[in-house]
Write an enzyme that holds these catalytic residues in place. Structure first.
Site, mmCIF file in Angstrom:
data_model
loop_
_atom_site.group_PDB
_atom_site.id
_atom_site.type_symbol
_atom_site.label_atom_id
_atom_site.label_comp_id
_atom_site.label_asym_id
_atom_site.label_seq_id
_atom_site.Cartn_x
_atom_site.Cartn_y
_atom_site.Cartn_z
ATOM 1 N N ASN A 1 131.707 -9.923 -118.686
ATOM 2 C CA ASN A 1 130.899 -10.519 -119.557
ATOM 3 C C ASN A 1 129.488 -9.999 -119.912
ATOM 4 O O ASN A 1 129.135 -9.535 -120.911
ATOM 5 C CB ASN A 1 130.855 -11.894 -119.029
ATOM 6 N N ASP A 2 128.692 -10.195 -118.755
ATOM 7 C CA ASP A 2 127.324 -9.925 -118.854
ATOM 8 C C ASP A 2 127.193 -8.324 -119.423
ATOM 9 O O ASP A 2 125.989 -8.212 -120.086
ATOM 10 C CB ASP A 2 126.660 -10.074 -117.514
#
Lengths: 464, 102
Positions: A393-394
């Site tokens: 994600n990040d």
């Protein structure tokens, strides 16, 4: 055995350990390197037996205890699933730390056995080395135990912070220095025990404020500590093999922590002081605006991939949690049968420890020459048709490049958004560890696949 | 003037840090997990100290207050040595190259 001969053999074992690490520069030489490591260890243990030269009943007990520990270790090594590697390494670090503490205690109680003087009159230098070895060992032990509990999920991965935390830690560290000074002047065993107790407490306190996704830094740091503890004991025992190994392991862990910190564009102190993500998470959810998101199912994803000529897979911690690596490889096999070029892009901090994703892919029989690091592959996203983000994600968030206000601004990210289309497997729209929304979710060319990573991958394979 | 042996050990230590620095930078990132497990295994060479401690009991007495800690440390270090090297071996065996023929 003469002292000179054993010193030379210890040096040989130290050199073999260097070669063991050297072997890891490529997968082909790595297995040979591991063998060098094992030979080095056998030499060190054998030389120790010969130079102590005491083959009385105690020797039998040593062998028995060695066999007990060895069988436990071998059992664990064969049974542990690859997804649990971070926990395993954290657990092993704690054992090195505790072993260092025990050796230091033994040397303190019976210094004569180590040629360090007599109780109450231990050589000053040895006493300092012993205190350092014991303190660092104790910090490694309790810190690794906390890291283990957090990784295992027994303890919440959320950072635990309280007021005055940093001041307390600083005071405790200062007290260790003061205790060591007093210990040297008084040789009091009580001070030695207090020193160890305070060190245990520090290890505990410095790891609790650090959150789950910062674990790659923590594990590397504890790896480094376990090395310094070994080196401290090595000085006490005047043993070259231990000194060399301690220095190697210490610098290895330090480099890994550095690489991990750089992968997050954060300073080492920022990670160590902890609490990252804890505050942002609440504010992030409050002012979250509703933005349109395109979501699809396995059928849509299969259609997109079938018509692609190149696909880049971006795995993250979510893949490990869902144990999706085997399903993923099956999907890729099907893609390859359709003459689609597939490669894997690994961010340095993907997963919970350095190299975590690579091991999981290797376990699923993914050839390592299809797996690329961030710098190697980042330019290829612009030419690829589909990026398949599974459990990351990040590390894909374009905000890191565009928004100077973002907590992750400046962090190197994979340029996933440059792909013609992005498939994002995720269970919900919730923000990742950094607690910020991922802009990628709302891009025109992103298709969100809301499902469990493993199930979604299997469904896509069926539809291909 | 004679040089304190401590200085020699310190020299070995400092030089080893540099050796470690350059060797570890050349480790390929895909092998960082095996690197951690193997460094873990080799740092258990601390078993050397544990063995000396365990055999420190005077004649006839196997378990003295100091040797007990040695025995405990032997168990811990042995778990690490066997566990560390074997799990590294297991991991490294999985790293395969692409097969030439499809």
């Amino acid at each position: 055995m003469s002292a000179n001969l054993s010193a030379i053999l210890y040096l040989v074992s130290g050199v073999l350990f260097i070669l063991a690490l050297r072997g890891l520069s490529s997968p082909e030489t790595s297995r040979q390197g591991n063998l060098f490591g094992i030979i080095g260890m056998v030499i060190a243990v054998t030389v120790t037996f010969l130079s102590v030269g005491n083959f009385s009943s105690g020797f039998i007990y040593v062998l028995i205890f060695l066999a007990i520990g060895g069988s436990i270790g071998a059992f664990i090594a064969y049974r542990i699933p690859m997804t649990a590697m971070p926990e395993l390494v954290a657990g092993f670090h704690s054992l090195v730390g505790l072993a260092a503490v025990f050796v230091a205690i033994s040397a303190f109680i019976n210094p004569a056995a180590f040629n360090l003087g007599v109780p109450g009159d231990i050589k000053l230098a040895s006493l300092i080395e012993m205190a350092i070895g014991a303190a660092v060992g104790a910090i490694t032990f309790s810190g690794s135990v906390i890291a283990f509990l957090k990784l295992q999920g027994i303890m919440s991965g959320a950072p635990i912070t309280f007021k005055g935390q940093h001041i307390l830690n600083a005071l405790l560290l200062i007290s260790i220095v003061i205790l060591t000074i007093y210990l040297c002047s008084t040789q009091s065993s009580n001070l030695f025990w207090i020193l160890i107790a305070v060190s245990f407490l520090i290890g505990f306190l410095i790891i609790i404020p650090i959150g789950g996704a910062d674990m790659p830094v923590v594990i590397s740091m504890l790896n480094s500590y376990s090395g310094w503890a070994a080196a401290g004991i090595g000085f006490t025992l005047e043993n070259t093999a231990l000194i060399i190994t301690g220095a190697l392991v210490g610098s290895s862990g330090a480099i890994l922590s550095y690489i991990m910190c750089k992968g997050m564009n954060r300073s080492f102190f920022n990670v160590i002081l902890g609490g990252f993500g804890a505050t942002d998470q609440t504010s992030g959810s409050q002012n979250k605006e509703q933005r349109p998101v395109k979501s699809g199912n396995a059928d849509d994803a299969a259609f997109l991939m079938k018509n692609a000529s190149s696909v880049i897979i971006v795995p993250g911690y979510g893949m490990a949690v869902a144990q999706a690596q085997h399903a993923l490889r099956e999907m890729v096999d099907t893609l390859k049968k359709n003459d689609i070029k597939v490669s894997y892009a690994i961010h340095p901090v993907a997963g919970r420890m350095p190299g975590h994703m690579n091991v999981l892919l290797a376990e699923a029989n993914v050839p390592y020459d299809e797996v690329f690091e961030l710098e190697e592959i980042n330019n290829d996203f612009a030419n690829a048709d589909v990026a398949f983000v599974i459990g990351a994600n990040d590390v894909t968030n374009p905000v890191a490049k565009t928004d100077p206000q973002s907590p992750i601004y400046g962090m190197p990210v994979l340029d996933v958004e440059k792909c013609k289309s992005v498939l994002f497997v995720k269970r919900s729209l919730s923000p990742g560890y950094a607690g910020i929304d991922n802009d990628l979710f709302y891009k025109e060319n992103t298709l969100m696949l809301f499902a469990d990573a493993k199930k979604m991958t299997e469904d896509i394979t069926k539809n291909l | 003037m004679e040089i304190d042996p401590f200085i020699f050990r310190l020299s070995i230590f400092i030089l080893s840090i540099f050796v470690g620095y350059y060797v570890v930078w050349s480790v390929t990132p895909s092998l960082h997990t095996p690197l951690m497990s193997v460094t873990n295994a080799i740092s258990s060479v601390i078993i050397v100290g544990a063995i000396i401690a365990a055999l420190s009991g005077s004649d006839g007495v196997v378990f003295s207050s100091s040797s007990v800690y040695g025995f405990l440390a032997i168990i811990l270090a042995a778990v690490n040595i066997f566990g560390g090297f074997l799990v590294t071996q297991r991991m490294l065996a999985m790293y395969k190259k692409k097969k030439k023929d499809k």
